[in-house]
Design an enzyme around this catalytic site. Structure first.
Site, PDB file in Angstrom:
ATOM      1  N   ASP A   1       0.881  -1.245   0.422  1.00 23.73           N
ATOM      2  CA  ASP A   1      -0.066  -0.425  -0.315  1.00 23.73           C
ATOM      3  C   ASP A   1       0.913   1.197   0.064  1.00 23.73           C
ATOM      4  OD1 ASP A   1      -1.949   1.881   0.131  1.00 23.73           O
ATOM      5  OD2 ASP A   1      -3.192   0.577   1.705  1.00 23.73           O
ATOM      6  N   TRP A   2       0.418   2.597  -0.256  1.00 23.72           N
ATOM      7  CA  TRP A   2       0.714   3.754  -0.599  1.00 23.72           C
ATOM      8  C   TRP A   2       2.244   3.788   1.077  1.00 23.72           C
ATOM      9  CZ3 TRP A   2      -0.549   8.025  -3.237  1.00 23.72           C
ATOM     10  CH2 TRP A   2       0.364   9.420  -2.890  1.00 23.72           C
TER      11      TRP A   2
END
Length: 718
Positions: A264-265
């Protein structure tokens, strides 16, 4: 391109080129104009990394994506095309209801169709991968991201995970350019963050993880999902992005997943504040070792992997494996032959927000709405004068927090929907208050509308920023300005219909006791106003049922239907007993349970029976019930099957959903609804984590929701 050709291409790549394939960047780095979310850190990367990078996050539109890809291929030495990925959560341009609402439709075909339409629109705009479905099991409505899930049940979540994956990917990604590769997220257990606080710790037993949280991820993977995204949280004390047991032992070895894993980011770099990596170099080391192939929007890989190889800390073969998985996905999508796959400006104009797609969005919004209360005020009559009051009377913020490219300009508001049904002289609209504050002038206008009306429709709820990512809330009641509005309106002693626009189950105190009818609309999407008008005036009959319990108050949370009994269960027959598992000030039960939802008609369940009371391995037990429409309006009922295992190797839930069927009935019509129970429905994880069944006594429950059930005992012998 054959797999041997991909391996030959890999052999031609330098180590730096390989490592660059592992970074995902936003269009900003390619001089695009994509929307960026999250904390954009300084990545300290050079043009060489950009020109060899593997994928792009958040680009949109055929023109932009073709331009980025064209320029990129002109500069890339080996002509390896970019992958374009985006958050297409519940629609691209035509926005469907949020996933929690879609779950409440209990309609797998419509869910699949919504994903197919999202893929059709997004692929025409040049996108290749969607970060969906989000299949996290959720039990805490304080967490803003419950709106992305389909609810609190592992079986139902698994069915929706498969439906969304089928809708996005179709049967052949290489041939069908109107489809997207699906990325299942967030692996794993993200829905169980402590305190309902986003990005927070998750800590649970492996038995609970396997029994409730892992099944939906596996269902999506078994259905063919091409990618997996790591979650931000810890699992057994180790963040997912660096968790060897989760990513290698379970995902790769046990489940056999051969696709691409993406962080994820910023999650790779976040191993540092988690306290499991002392610096970026160690973060890169831990993430690549567990098989995270793509690092989203941090640059620890490109900064440190080459150094780690030279120091013999990691083998280059590990990087080769990651790059080969990425190349295989690009090849499966046909990008080497068609680098502009799907991107078509003419088709884009034709399909985005076309009438057919709007119609499907309207239908799903209708099926997703849940009627929570009705004392007979609904449906409205065309001859009634209606005062539409509230901050959502004409509010276009009904798409939800993850609608990305959805435009408020395209939204059909509730007011616009009602105007298609009611004559101007029978509809009076006023705001009454804003979402979190009010003015005297707003109330004066509302009073004028109320005085002219026979019935009042109150449009209340949360703005989109109050849920979604980073949208956790400790107080899940409606804002005070809206609760005060209800009290003022109540003084006029006219029937009150409340329509709720929100991304989570709410504490409905201040609403439930003052409303004569309540429709839970969630964030219903582009066609929300039309769908709700259809429901309010009875052109459609509500059929949605909750897939996440509504708490009596936040003090119960987490509250969910498939809970365990305790050593001291509360006995309703002995309400005065103190030393039992209970609250002294509130009930144990939720305000509205899982599976609950009303209709404008009524359904009667009779003649429930089993085909036999004993069955064994390789046999089937049939459970049937007669369902009759005893009201005056045609309607659709969702018949639900639950099972309780009376005695287990470990404590077993009071009931578990094992099946459901939708049945449409005209007034007075009856149908026999039958389910089949086999040994697979009785299996569970034991103390040693073996997944198997036991001989013993069980109860099958059948009915309209998880509370109002007919019990049918049976015995199973192995």
């Amino acid at each position: 391109m054959r797999d041997n050709d991909l391996k030959k291409l890999l052999e031609k790549m330098t180590l730096k080129e390989k490592i660059s394939q592992l970074i995902q960047l936003t269009p900003h780095f390619f001089k695009g104009s994509g929307k960026i979310t999250g904390p954009l850190a300084s990545l300290n990367i050079d043009e060489g990394v950009v020109s060899n990078s593997g994928s792009v996050l958040g680009a949109s539109g055929a023109s932009e994506i073709v331009n980025i890809q064209k320029k990129f291929l002109e500069e890339n030495r080996l002509g390896i095309p970019l992958l374009f990925m985006a958050d297409i959560i519940h629609g691209y341009k035509t926005i469907f209801p949020v996933p929690l609402a879609i779950g409440c439709s209990w309609d797998l075909k419509l869910a699949e169709k919504s994903a197919e339409i999202a893929a059709k629109e997004a692929s025409a705009a040049g996108i290749h991968v969607t970060f969906s479905p989000m299949v996290d099991l959720v039990r805490d409505p304080r967490w803003g991201r419950v709106m992305e899930s389909t609810g609190e049940d592992p079986y139902l979540n698994s069915e929706f995970a498969k439906a969304f994956t089928r809708g996005y990917q179709g049967s052949d990604l290489s041939e069908d350019v109107s489809r997207l590769a699906a990325c299942v997220k967030h692996f794993a257990g993200y829905g169980a963050v402590e305190g309902g606080r986003d990005y927070n710790t998750v800590d649970m037993s492996e038995l609970q993880l396997r029994e409730y949280y892992l099944p939906s991820y596996k269902a999506a993977i078994d259905e063919g999902a091409e990618m997996v995204m790591t979650s931000f949280n810890t699992v057994a004390g180790v963040p997912s992005t660096g968790n060897e047991w989760l990513m290698k032992d379970v995902l790769r070895d046990e489940w056999g997943f051969e696709g691409v894993v993406i962080s994820d980011w910023g999650a790779v770099k976040e191993l540092i504040p988690h306290g499991v990596a002392k610096d970026e170099k160690e973060a890169a080391y831990k993430a690549i070792l567990v098989g995270v192939d793509i690092e989203m929007m941090t640059s620890t890989y490109v900064q440190h992997l080459e150094e780690l190889v030279k120091e013999n800390k990691i083998k280059e073969s590990i990087i080769n494996d990651a790059v080969l998985r990425i190349l295989r996905l690009k090849n499966k999508l046909g990008l080497f032959e068609r680098p502009y796959r799907g991107a078509n400006e003419v088709l884009e104009k034709q399909v985005l927000l076309c009438q057919q797609h709007r119609n499907e969005a309207r239908n799903l919004a209708t099926k997703s709405t849940v009627l929570l209360k009705n004392t007979g005020v609904l449906p409205l009559k065309i001859t009634q004068k209606v005062a539409l009051i509230g901050p959502f009377a004409e509010n276009r913020d009904i798409l939800g927090p993850w609608s990305w490219l959805g435009s408020k300009d395209d939204v059909v508001t509730l007011g616009e929907g009602l105007k298609t049904k009611a004559h101007d002289s029978f509809l009076f609209i006023a705001k009454g208050c804003d979402i979190e504050d009010s003015t005297e002038e707003e109330w004066i206008q509302a009073k004028q509308a109320i005085k002219q009306a026979d019935v009042i429709v109150l449009a209340l709820g949360e703005n989109s920023d109050m849920s979604g990512e980073a949208g956790s809330r400790g107080n899940i009641k409606l804002p005070d300005a809206q609760l005060q509005l209800i009290k003022k309106v109540k003084q006029y002693k006219k029937p009150i219909v409340v329509i709720l626009f929100n991304g989570r189950p709410l504490d409905l105190h201040g609403v439930i006791e003052n409303a004569d009818a309540i429709l839970e609309a969630w964030f219903p999407g582009t066609e929300g106003g039309n769908a709700l008008a259809d429901l309010l005036y009875g052109d459609e009959n509500p059929s949605g049922k909750l897939t996440m319990s509504f708490p009596y108050s936040a003090g119960q949370i987490p509250v969910y239907y498939n809970c365990f009994n305790t050593g001291r269960p509360k006995d309703v027959q002995d309400a005065q007993e103190r030393y039992v598992s209970q609250y002294l000030d509130i009930p144990n039960e939720p305000l509205f349970p899982f599976g609950y939802g009303l209709s404008y008609t009524t359904f009667q369940y009779t003649d429930a029976k089993l085909s036999k009371v004993n069955f064994t391995t390789n046999e089937t037990l049939a459970v049937s019930v007669r369902v009759t429409n005893t009201g005056a309006m045609s309607g659709e009922e969702i018949v639900q099957l639950y099972i309780r295992d009376i005695i287990g190797d470990v404590a077993r839930p009071l009931k578990e959903l094992k099946g459901f069927k939708k049945v449409f009935l005209n007034p007075g019509e009856s149908k026999i609804v039958t389910f089949e129970i086999t040994e697979k429905h009785l299996k569970y994880h034991h103390q040693n984590l073996n997944f198997k069944s036991d001989s013993g006594d069980f109860i099958a429950f059948i009915g309209p929701n998880s509370k109002d059930l007919i019990a049918l005992p049976f015995r199973f012998e192995k």
